[in-house]
Design a protein around this motif. Sequence first.
Motif, PDB file in Angstrom:
ATOM      1  N   THR A  52       1.033  -1.300   0.053  1.00  0.00           N
ATOM      2  CA  THR A  52       0.052   0.120  -0.013  1.00  0.00           C
ATOM      3  C   THR A  52       0.868   1.272   0.102  1.00  0.00           C
ATOM      4  N   MET A  62       1.958 -11.788  -4.066  1.00  0.00           N
ATOM      5  CA  MET A  62       1.598 -12.825  -4.648  1.00  0.00           C
ATOM      6  C   MET A  62       2.370 -13.920  -4.057  1.00  0.00           C
ATOM      7  N   GLY A 102     -16.106 -11.886  -8.718  1.00  0.00           N
ATOM      8  CA  GLY A 102     -15.138 -10.941  -8.744  1.00  0.00           C
ATOM      9  C   GLY A 102     -13.831 -10.681  -7.878  1.00  0.00           C
ATOM     10  N   ILE A 104     -10.703 -12.858  -6.022  1.00  0.00           N
ATOM     11  CA  ILE A 104      -9.890 -14.008  -5.804  1.00  0.00           C
ATOM     12  C   ILE A 104      -9.196 -14.196  -4.552  1.00  0.00           C
ATOM     13  N   HIS A 105      -9.214 -13.424  -3.682  1.00  0.00           N
ATOM     14  CA  HIS A 105      -8.563 -13.453  -2.288  1.00  0.00           C
ATOM     15  C   HIS A 105      -9.127 -14.773  -1.301  1.00  0.00           C
ATOM     16  N   ASP A 106      -8.331 -15.643  -0.968  1.00  0.00           N
ATOM     17  CA  ASP A 106      -8.854 -16.742  -0.498  1.00  0.00           C
ATOM     18  C   ASP A 106      -8.178 -17.100   0.923  1.00  0.00           C
ATOM     19  N   GLY A 108      -7.952 -15.856   3.750  1.00  0.00           N
ATOM     20  CA  GLY A 108      -8.627 -15.878   5.188  1.00  0.00           C
ATOM     21  C   GLY A 108      -9.782 -16.884   5.056  1.00  0.00           C
ATOM     22  N   SER A 150     -16.991 -14.650   1.766  1.00  0.00           N
ATOM     23  CA  SER A 150     -15.872 -13.646   1.931  1.00  0.00           C
ATOM     24  C   SER A 150     -15.608 -12.936   0.906  1.00  0.00           C
ATOM     25  N   THR A 154     -13.698  -3.826  -1.642  1.00  0.00           N
ATOM     26  CA  THR A 154     -14.728  -2.965  -1.506  1.00  0.00           C
ATOM     27  C   THR A 154     -15.634  -3.236  -2.748  1.00  0.00           C
ATOM     28  N   GLY A 182     -14.193 -10.912   5.794  1.00  0.00           N
ATOM     29  CA  GLY A 182     -13.362 -10.480   4.597  1.00  0.00           C
ATOM     30  C   GLY A 182     -12.819  -9.000   5.166  1.00  0.00           C
ATOM     31  N   GLY A 183     -11.503  -8.585   5.073  1.00  0.00           N
ATOM     32  CA  GLY A 183     -11.139  -7.395   5.441  1.00  0.00           C
ATOM     33  C   GLY A 183     -11.994  -6.233   5.322  1.00  0.00           C
ATOM     34  N   GLU A 200     -14.645 -11.337  12.626  1.00  0.00           N
ATOM     35  CA  GLU A 200     -13.284 -10.651  12.201  1.00  0.00           C
ATOM     36  C   GLU A 200     -12.195 -11.617  11.773  1.00  0.00           C
ATOM     37  N   ALA A 202     -11.221 -16.160  12.179  1.00  0.00           N
ATOM     38  CA  ALA A 202     -11.722 -17.683  11.784  1.00  0.00           C
ATOM     39  C   ALA A 202     -12.034 -18.126  13.309  1.00  0.00           C
TER      40      ALA A 202
HETATM   41  C1  B12 Z   1      -2.863 -11.301  -0.313  1.00  0.00           C
HETATM   42  C2  B12 Z   1      -3.494 -10.119  -0.933  1.00  0.00           C
HETATM   43  C3  B12 Z   1      -3.599 -10.343  -2.239  1.00  0.00           C
HETATM   44  C4  B12 Z   1      -3.160 -11.684  -3.027  1.00  0.00           C
HETATM   45  C5  B12 Z   1      -4.387 -12.591  -2.787  1.00  0.00           C
HETATM   46  C6  B12 Z   1      -3.831 -14.138  -2.720  1.00  0.00           C
HETATM   47  C7  B12 Z   1      -4.766 -15.241  -2.326  1.00  0.00           C
HETATM   48  N1  B12 Z   1      -4.946 -16.344  -2.809  1.00  0.00           N
HETATM   49  O1  B12 Z   1      -5.772 -14.687  -1.502  1.00  0.00           O
HETATM   50  C8  B12 Z   1      -3.013 -10.969  -4.660  1.00  0.00           C
HETATM   51  C9  B12 Z   1      -1.777 -10.940  -4.615  1.00  0.00           C
HETATM   52  C10 B12 Z   1      -3.558 -12.173  -5.519  1.00  0.00           C
HETATM   53  C11 B12 Z   1      -3.992  -9.912  -4.326  1.00  0.00           C
HETATM   54  C12 B12 Z   1      -4.931  -9.355  -5.487  1.00  0.00           C
HETATM   55  C13 B12 Z   1      -5.432  -8.283  -5.506  1.00  0.00           C
HETATM   56  N2  B12 Z   1      -5.575  -7.254  -4.763  1.00  0.00           N
HETATM   57 CO1  B12 Z   1      -5.024  -7.978  -2.639  1.00  0.00          CO
HETATM   58  N3  B12 Z   1      -4.575  -8.121  -0.945  1.00  0.00           N
HETATM   59  C14 B12 Z   1      -3.929  -8.971  -0.169  1.00  0.00           C
HETATM   60  C15 B12 Z   1      -3.480  -8.517   1.254  1.00  0.00           C
HETATM   61  C16 B12 Z   1      -2.053  -8.169   1.156  1.00  0.00           C
HETATM   62  C17 B12 Z   1      -3.886  -9.573   2.343  1.00  0.00           C
HETATM   63  C18 B12 Z   1      -5.148 -10.449   2.377  1.00  0.00           C
HETATM   64  C19 B12 Z   1      -5.151 -11.439   3.335  1.00  0.00           C
HETATM   65  O2  B12 Z   1      -4.823 -12.571   2.737  1.00  0.00           O
HETATM   66  N4  B12 Z   1      -5.165 -11.316   4.596  1.00  0.00           N
HETATM   67  C20 B12 Z   1      -4.868 -12.129   5.701  1.00  0.00           C
HETATM   68  C21 B12 Z   1      -6.233 -12.910   5.812  1.00  0.00           C
HETATM   69  C22 B12 Z   1      -6.004 -14.226   6.825  1.00  0.00           C
HETATM   70  O3  B12 Z   1      -7.071 -11.797   6.261  1.00  0.00           O
HETATM   71  P1  B12 Z   1      -8.541 -12.113   5.680  1.00  0.00           P
HETATM   72  O4  B12 Z   1      -8.663 -12.266   4.327  1.00  0.00           O
HETATM   73  O5  B12 Z   1      -9.118 -10.360   6.077  1.00  0.00           O
HETATM   74  O6  B12 Z   1      -9.399 -13.157   6.519  1.00  0.00           O
HETATM   75  C23 B12 Z   1      -9.600 -13.247   8.008  1.00  0.00           C
HETATM   76  C24 B12 Z   1     -11.194 -12.422   8.119  1.00  0.00           C
HETATM   77  O7  B12 Z   1     -11.335 -11.163   7.314  1.00  0.00           O
HETATM   78  C25 B12 Z   1     -12.057 -13.435   8.482  1.00  0.00           C
HETATM   79  N5  B12 Z   1     -12.886 -13.904   7.237  1.00  0.00           N
HETATM   80  C26 B12 Z   1     -12.390 -13.595   6.064  1.00  0.00           C
HETATM   81  N6  B12 Z   1     -13.371 -14.478   5.247  1.00  0.00           N
HETATM   82  C27 B12 Z   1     -14.251 -14.771   5.697  1.00  0.00           C
HETATM   83  C28 B12 Z   1     -15.701 -15.133   5.477  1.00  0.00           C
HETATM   84  C29 B12 Z   1     -16.557 -15.441   6.520  1.00  0.00           C
HETATM   85  C30 B12 Z   1     -17.987 -15.961   6.327  1.00  0.00           C
HETATM   86  C31 B12 Z   1     -16.165 -15.079   8.052  1.00  0.00           C
HETATM   87  C32 B12 Z   1     -17.342 -15.086   9.022  1.00  0.00           C
HETATM   88  C33 B12 Z   1     -15.006 -14.516   8.328  1.00  0.00           C
HETATM   89  C34 B12 Z   1     -14.106 -14.241   7.306  1.00  0.00           C
HETATM   90  O8  B12 Z   1     -11.405 -14.515   8.844  1.00  0.00           O
HETATM   91  C35 B12 Z   1     -10.031 -14.584   8.210  1.00  0.00           C
HETATM   92  C36 B12 Z   1      -8.920 -15.296   9.148  1.00  0.00           C
HETATM   93  O9  B12 Z   1      -8.657 -14.551  10.108  1.00  0.00           O
HETATM   94  C37 B12 Z   1      -4.680  -7.306   1.252  1.00  0.00           C
HETATM   95  C38 B12 Z   1      -4.396  -6.457   2.334  1.00  0.00           C
HETATM   96  C39 B12 Z   1      -4.588  -6.689   3.771  1.00  0.00           C
HETATM   97  N7  B12 Z   1      -3.765  -6.233   4.627  1.00  0.00           N
HETATM   98  O10 B12 Z   1      -5.673  -7.238   3.997  1.00  0.00           O
HETATM   99  C40 B12 Z   1      -4.814  -6.903   0.038  1.00  0.00           C
HETATM  100  C41 B12 Z   1      -6.121  -6.210  -0.350  1.00  0.00           C
HETATM  101  C42 B12 Z   1      -7.299  -7.023  -0.089  1.00  0.00           C
HETATM  102  N8  B12 Z   1      -5.864  -6.233  -2.011  1.00  0.00           N
HETATM  103  C43 B12 Z   1      -6.338  -5.392  -2.566  1.00  0.00           C
HETATM  104  C44 B12 Z   1      -6.481  -5.114  -4.213  1.00  0.00           C
HETATM  105  C45 B12 Z   1      -6.823  -3.729  -4.529  1.00  0.00           C
HETATM  106  C46 B12 Z   1      -6.151  -6.263  -4.782  1.00  0.00           C
HETATM  107  C47 B12 Z   1      -6.079  -6.177  -6.447  1.00  0.00           C
HETATM  108  C48 B12 Z   1      -7.354  -5.532  -7.025  1.00  0.00           C
HETATM  109  C49 B12 Z   1      -4.866  -5.622  -6.797  1.00  0.00           C
HETATM  110  C50 B12 Z   1      -4.841  -5.316  -8.537  1.00  0.00           C
HETATM  111  N9  B12 Z   1      -4.605  -4.184  -8.583  1.00  0.00           N
HETATM  112  O11 B12 Z   1      -4.802  -6.444  -9.131  1.00  0.00           O
HETATM  113  C51 B12 Z   1      -6.233  -7.744  -6.602  1.00  0.00           C
HETATM  114  C52 B12 Z   1      -7.581  -8.449  -6.762  1.00  0.00           C
HETATM  115  C53 B12 Z   1      -8.033  -9.281  -7.782  1.00  0.00           C
HETATM  116  C54 B12 Z   1      -9.268  -9.752  -7.533  1.00  0.00           C
HETATM  117  N10 B12 Z   1     -10.169  -9.632  -8.495  1.00  0.00           N
HETATM  118  O12 B12 Z   1      -9.514 -10.142  -6.355  1.00  0.00           O
HETATM  119  C55 B12 Z   1      -6.839  -4.052  -1.792  1.00  0.00           C
HETATM  120  C56 B12 Z   1      -8.281  -4.087  -1.313  1.00  0.00           C
HETATM  121  C57 B12 Z   1      -8.700  -2.573  -1.324  1.00  0.00           C
HETATM  122  C58 B12 Z   1     -10.175  -2.347  -1.226  1.00  0.00           C
HETATM  123  N11 B12 Z   1     -10.694  -2.259   0.037  1.00  0.00           N
HETATM  124  O13 B12 Z   1     -10.855  -2.795  -1.956  1.00  0.00           O
HETATM  125  C59 B12 Z   1      -5.987  -4.674  -0.231  1.00  0.00           C
HETATM  126  C60 B12 Z   1      -6.840  -4.227   0.866  1.00  0.00           C
HETATM  127  C61 B12 Z   1      -4.648  -3.988  -0.417  1.00  0.00           C
HETATM  128  C62 B12 Z   1      -4.674  -2.398  -0.153  1.00  0.00           C
HETATM  129  N12 B12 Z   1      -4.476  -2.216   1.106  1.00  0.00           N
HETATM  130  O14 B12 Z   1      -4.843  -1.725  -1.219  1.00  0.00           O
HETATM  131  N13 B12 Z   1      -4.382  -9.682  -3.095  1.00  0.00           N
END
Ligand code: B12
Length: 214
Positions: A52, A62, A102, A104-106, A108, A150, A154, A182-183, A200, A202
């Motif tokens: 960021t 990635m 739309g 592809i984040h998976d 979390g 998930s 936004t 999700g975030g 927030e 798992a």
């Molecule tokens: C890793 C990552 C990627 C990886 C994804 C790999 C993968 N296989 O998931 C890659 C590099 C591919 C990627 C791509 C993109 N990303 Co990205 N990514 C991230 C990053 C750095 C971390 C996300 C993550 O895995 N966090 C760790 C997990 C454990 O946390 P979590 O997902 O939130 O899940 C926890 C909770 O939310 C909850 N939870 C999750 N799901 C669910 C579901 C239910 C039902 C429940 C109850 C709870 C729950 O439990 C989980 C475990 O504790 C974030 C930044 C951030 N700090 O979050 C940006 C971020 C999410 N990405 C962002 C963006 C913009 C993109 C792209 C559009 C970039 C681009 N220009 O191409 C693309 C998206 C393409 C698409 N169409 O989806 C932005 C989103 C901005 C916004 N608010 O819209 C972020 C916030 C980065 C930023 N600051 O700009 N990304």
Amino acid sequence: MIYDELKQAVMDGDQEEVEVLCNRVLEEKINPVDAVQKGLIKGIEELGRLWTEGEMFLPDVMMGADALKVALDVLGPELAKAEAEGMKRETKGKVVIGTVKGDIHDIGKNIVSAMLTAAGYDVYDLGINQDVEDFVGKAEEVDADVIGLSALLTTTMPEQKKLVEYLQEKGLRDKYKVIIGGGPTTSDWTHEIGADGWAETAAGAIALCEDLIA
Ligand code: B12
């Protein structure tokens, strides 16, 4: 400290090192949930922060995400056991989960899936980029209790709202509990769209399912 090493290995996108460290976690009987929460997730979050701020590039993130997947492959079975300890093993309910269209984040979502499975739920993980019709179709097919969505962008959060509306249109709203995460999602958003719950983390997702199904 192994947690710092795990964090660093994810930041380096070093799959081999991550694998070595995760095997060490298993050998030394370190709590795998801690390894995920205090180490691996910290690494991907730090990468996200640096990305960021323009200090890292998307390929770095990635590579970190790929390394984290290797870690979940190694720790998955133990993660399951750790979460299940002290919890009853009978099936507690059926959960259909996936990442919305739309998006592809998976990472979390995969953690939530693994821990719900571990906690005794039958989990049907649809994967990424799923239509609301796919979620509901699967829920109907397996007679699910909960649908979990998930969304990490936004721009894809509205899909969560779409699912609630779709259930209403089909007269199925009362049949399923809808949980979201999700975030960028929040408790306020959950109320706004009329979903049943949000978590927030798992661990929070498990508590949520326990509450909603009870
Ligand atoms: C890793 C990552 C990627 C990886 C994804 C790999 C993968 N296989 O998931 C890659 C590099 C591919 C990627 C791509 C993109 N990303 Co990205 N990514 C991230 C990053 C750095 C971390 C996300 C993550 O895995 N966090 C760790 C997990 C454990 O946390 P979590 O997902 O939130 O899940 C926890 C909770 O939310 C909850 N939870 C999750 N799901 C669910 C579901 C239910 C039902 C429940 C109850 C709870 C729950 O439990 C989980 C475990 O504790 C974030 C930044 C951030 N700090 O979050 C940006 C971020 C999410 N990405 C962002 C963006 C913009 C993109 C792209 C559009 C970039 C681009 N220009 O191409 C693309 C998206 C393409 C698409 N169409 O989806 C932005 C989103 C901005 C916004 N608010 O819209 C972020 C916030 C980065 C930023 N600051 O700009 N990304």
